[in-house]
Design a protein around this motif. Structure first.
Motif, PDB file in Angstrom:
ATOM      1  N   UNK A  61       0.856  -1.195   0.000  1.00  0.00           N
ATOM      2  CA  UNK A  61       0.000   0.000   0.000  1.00  0.00           C
ATOM      3  C   UNK A  61       0.893   1.247   0.000  1.00  0.00           C
ATOM      4  N   UNK A  62       0.416   2.300  -0.626  1.00  0.00           N
ATOM      5  CA  UNK A  62       1.185   3.557  -0.677  1.00  0.00           C
ATOM      6  C   UNK A  62       1.537   4.038   0.727  1.00  0.00           C
ATOM      7  N   UNK A  63       2.811   4.326   0.936  1.00  0.00           N
ATOM      8  CA  UNK A  63       3.312   4.791   2.232  1.00  0.00           C
ATOM      9  C   UNK A  63       2.972   3.831   3.377  1.00  0.00           C
ATOM     10  N   UNK A  64       2.713   2.577   3.037  1.00  0.00           N
ATOM     11  CA  UNK A  64       2.393   1.596   4.081  1.00  0.00           C
ATOM     12  C   UNK A  64       1.076   1.860   4.780  1.00  0.00           C
ATOM     13  N   UNK A  65       0.231   2.708   4.186  1.00  0.00           N
ATOM     14  CA  UNK A  65      -1.051   3.055   4.827  1.00  0.00           C
ATOM     15  C   UNK A  65      -2.128   2.083   4.346  1.00  0.00           C
ATOM     16  N   UNK A  66      -2.742   1.380   5.290  1.00  0.00           N
ATOM     17  CA  UNK A  66      -3.713   0.362   4.891  1.00  0.00           C
ATOM     18  C   UNK A  66      -4.979   0.973   4.293  1.00  0.00           C
ATOM     19  N   UNK A  67      -5.221   2.243   4.593  1.00  0.00           N
ATOM     20  CA  UNK A  67      -6.393   2.887   3.985  1.00  0.00           C
ATOM     21  C   UNK A  67      -6.017   3.702   2.747  1.00  0.00           C
ATOM     22  N   UNK A  68      -4.819   3.467   2.205  1.00  0.00           N
ATOM     23  CA  UNK A  68      -4.412   4.149   0.968  1.00  0.00           C
ATOM     24  C   UNK A  68      -5.295   3.678  -0.195  1.00  0.00           C
ATOM     25  N   UNK A  69      -5.412   4.510  -1.211  1.00  0.00           N
ATOM     26  CA  UNK A  69      -6.202   4.123  -2.378  1.00  0.00           C
ATOM     27  C   UNK A  69      -5.307   3.779  -3.575  1.00  0.00           C
ATOM     28  N   UNK A  70      -3.991   3.783  -3.338  1.00  0.00           N
ATOM     29  CA  UNK A  70      -3.047   3.375  -4.377  1.00  0.00           C
ATOM     30  C   UNK A  70      -2.065   2.365  -3.791  1.00  0.00           C
TER      31      UNK A  70
END
Ligand code: FEO
Ligand code: CA
Ligand code: CA
Ligand code: CA
Length: 558
Positions: free
Chosen positions: A405-414
């Motif tokens: 996930x983008x930047x390791x963020x699980x709620x990322x959309x990319x």
């Protein structure tokens, strides 16, 4: 040496204690996800893991559960065993999840076990191979037996003197079956109902941070069929293989959901917001603000990978369901209100969720080769997805997909997607299905080569022989290699790997041994070799030095 909780937590990393991602009792349990960084593992621990000695098991077609040296098993419970005066253990056990009753005693708790489907030859004494259309030759008594043997079991187990045993007749022991009434966690009735009858097709599952079990309805169309729509959007019924709809008029739309079960009282609910398709599993991640992210795959050729992001803490209802566009690294919202292409086709969000496959294709989601189990790497936070195979597309051996996930963020959309490991002879495994990380971050994999194609001369699966359990060590000379640890009995699949909280026991399902049997007097397997002389699906508890070494427990000193 007694397992020491405090030291073990310190091994996993102090930082992880500050980020409450999972229930406290799972913080030190590799079954699910807590983020730790590699720097948090001390150099002593790393040296130990790098020098871990073990012997791999060779591929085998023997009718037995074979284990690598340093391991042993005992059968915890098998099909038909009594769990109480009223109930018995169901058929074809799959997903397993253990939850301690009290976080201060990790050796006493509740085991949830899925019962995915039945083999009528064993369960309802119906030799379906003798009929072209087996669903037209059944009685209601046979169907009722089948309905009892799917769903799930809750059973109390305790470890005494190093051995896990079931507690027969414990008040927690209960069955959930295809006849259990279950509420829908949704405001709009589905096919006129807010409460539906039963769950079935329970393949893999998950666990929530609020300590409940998740069980996923996978090949639901086998039992009550499916509703299909033509190009004019006119629905028609596609009959099921089992033909239960000939006896009970339950609509297909009541199945194909993620089901949550409260371990304490067995109350269940179906989560409509997570969409309707052949859910293999449901893997949750708790964000710092207690919202949750749920990953779930649709195990069917050319279907999709999904994630749900909740908008409220601990909700599996309020939020948005996304589907993966792997090629462009984007999560696409299955949101009727904001997606004109969905508004044109479907009447509301409920219909989008019921017909999630069609909605995903309209949005341009990527078709995948049967996404099965999903786990989050406890050290990197990367998401691993088994892609079992796609025979029609000549992908015989499948692969494991890695999502970052983008930047390791699980709620990322990319996100970025790459192949972590391809199945095939070079890597020594085929058809990955269930995944589990152990306490030290080694990845365990089970295989699911189909019973009818395994051990066939000139077939693609011949070199792999019986289905197996593998581990990919994270450290040392063998790091990244796929090592066979267990070999299944004939026709069986090993499913539902789940480590006990102390990492000393691996619970494992042996599913559908002897599935290719055509005559009960000549079964292709007799495992687990009990007095009935027929094969029986069962849950085993695997223990031994090797499991403890992998989990690195015998190096943890006071
Ligand atoms: Fe039931 Fe996708 O395995
Ligand atoms: Ca599976
Ligand atoms: Ca898993
Ligand atoms: Ca499978």
């Amino acid at each position: 040496m007694e397992y020491n909780r405090r030291k073990f937590i310190s091994f996993l990393g102090k930082a992880s204690l500050g980020t409450a991602i999972i229930p406290p009792f799972l913080k030190f349990c590799g079954n699910t996800n807590t983020s730790i960084s590699i720097e948090e593992i001390s150099s002593d621990h790393l040296r130990y893991l790098k020098n871990l000695p073990f012997e791999r098991l060779s591929a085998s077609n023997k009718d037995d559960l074979l284990l690598a040296k340093g391991l042993e098993y005992h059968t915890l419970i098998k099909w038909g065993d009594k769990i109480s005066d009223d109930d018995n253990f169901g058929f074809n056990n799959d997903f397993i999840c253990f939850m301690p009753l009290d976080d201060n005693n990790l050796k006493d708790g509740l085991l949830w076990v899925n019962h995915e489907y039945v083999n009528p030859l064993f369960v309802s004494n119906f030799n379906y191979r003798n009929y072209k259309n087996p669903q037209q030759h059944r009685t209601i008594e046979q169907v009722d037996k089948e309905m009892y043997n799917v769903g799930g079991t809750i059973i109390r187990i305790k470890e005494e003197n190093g051995k896990w045993q079931i507690v027969e007749n414990d008040p927690h022991n209960r069955r959930i079956t295809a006849k259990t009434p279950i509420l829908l966690n949704w405001d709009t009735p589905i096919k006129g109902k807010t409460r539906v009858i039963g769950t079935h097709s329970n393949c893999s599952g998950g666990i929530t941070p609020w300590k409940t079990f998740l069980t996923c309805e996978e090949n639901y169309d086998s039992f009550y069929g499916e509703t299909e729509y033509n190009e004019k959007n006119i629905p028609s019924h596609i009959p099921s293989w089992y033909g239960w709809e000939n006896f009970y008029n339950y609509p297909p739309e009541h199945y194909g959901w993620v089901v949550e079960v409260d371990p304490k009282d067995g109350k269940a609910q179906k989560h409509i917001a997570l969409g309707r398709f052949a859910h293999e599993c449901c893997t949750l991640y708790e964000l710092k603000d207690k919202r949750v992210v749920a990953y779930t795959g649709d195990d069917k050729n050319n279907e999709h990978l999904y994630k749900f992001i909740s908008s409220k803490p601990h909700s599996l209802k309020e939020g948005t369901l996304y589907v993966a566009d792997i090629d462009n690294g984007k999560w696409l919202a299955l949101d009727w209100e904001n997606q004109p292409v969905l508004k044109n086709k479907f009447k509301d969000q409920t219909e989008v969720l019921i017909r999630a496959r069609e909605a995903s294709k309209l949005l341009g989601a990527t078709e995948l080769n049967r996404p099965e189990d999903i786990e989050i790497d406890p050290i990197t936070g990367n998401i691993f997805v088994s892609l079992t195979n796609n025979y029609e597309k000549n992908d015989f051996h499948g692969s494991i997909l890695k999502i970052e996930e983008n930047d390791g963020a699980f709620d990322a959309l990319k996100f970025k997607a790459t192949t972590y490991k391809a199945g095939g002879e070079e890597n020594g495994f085929s058809c990955p299905d269930n995944l589990a990380f152990d306490l030290a971050g080694n990845l365990w994999i089970t295989s699911d080569m189909s019973g009818s194609k395994m051990n066939q001369e000139d077939g693609p699966y011949m070199p792999f022989k019986n289905n197996s359990l593998f581990v990919i060590p994270r450290y040392g000379k063998e790091a990244g290699k796929v090592i066979r640890i267990a070999s299944a009995p004939k026709d069986a699949e090993l499913t539902g790997p789940w480590f006990s909280p102390d990492g000393k026991t691996l619970f494992l399902s042996v599913q559908h041994p002897g599935e290719q049997t055509t005559d009960l007097n000549k079964p292709t397997s007799k495992w687990p070799f009990d007095q009935d002389n027929i094969p029986k699906p069962a849950v085993v508890a695997i223990t031994g030095d090797l499991i403890e070494k992998f989990n690195k427990l015998n190096q943890i000193e006071e």
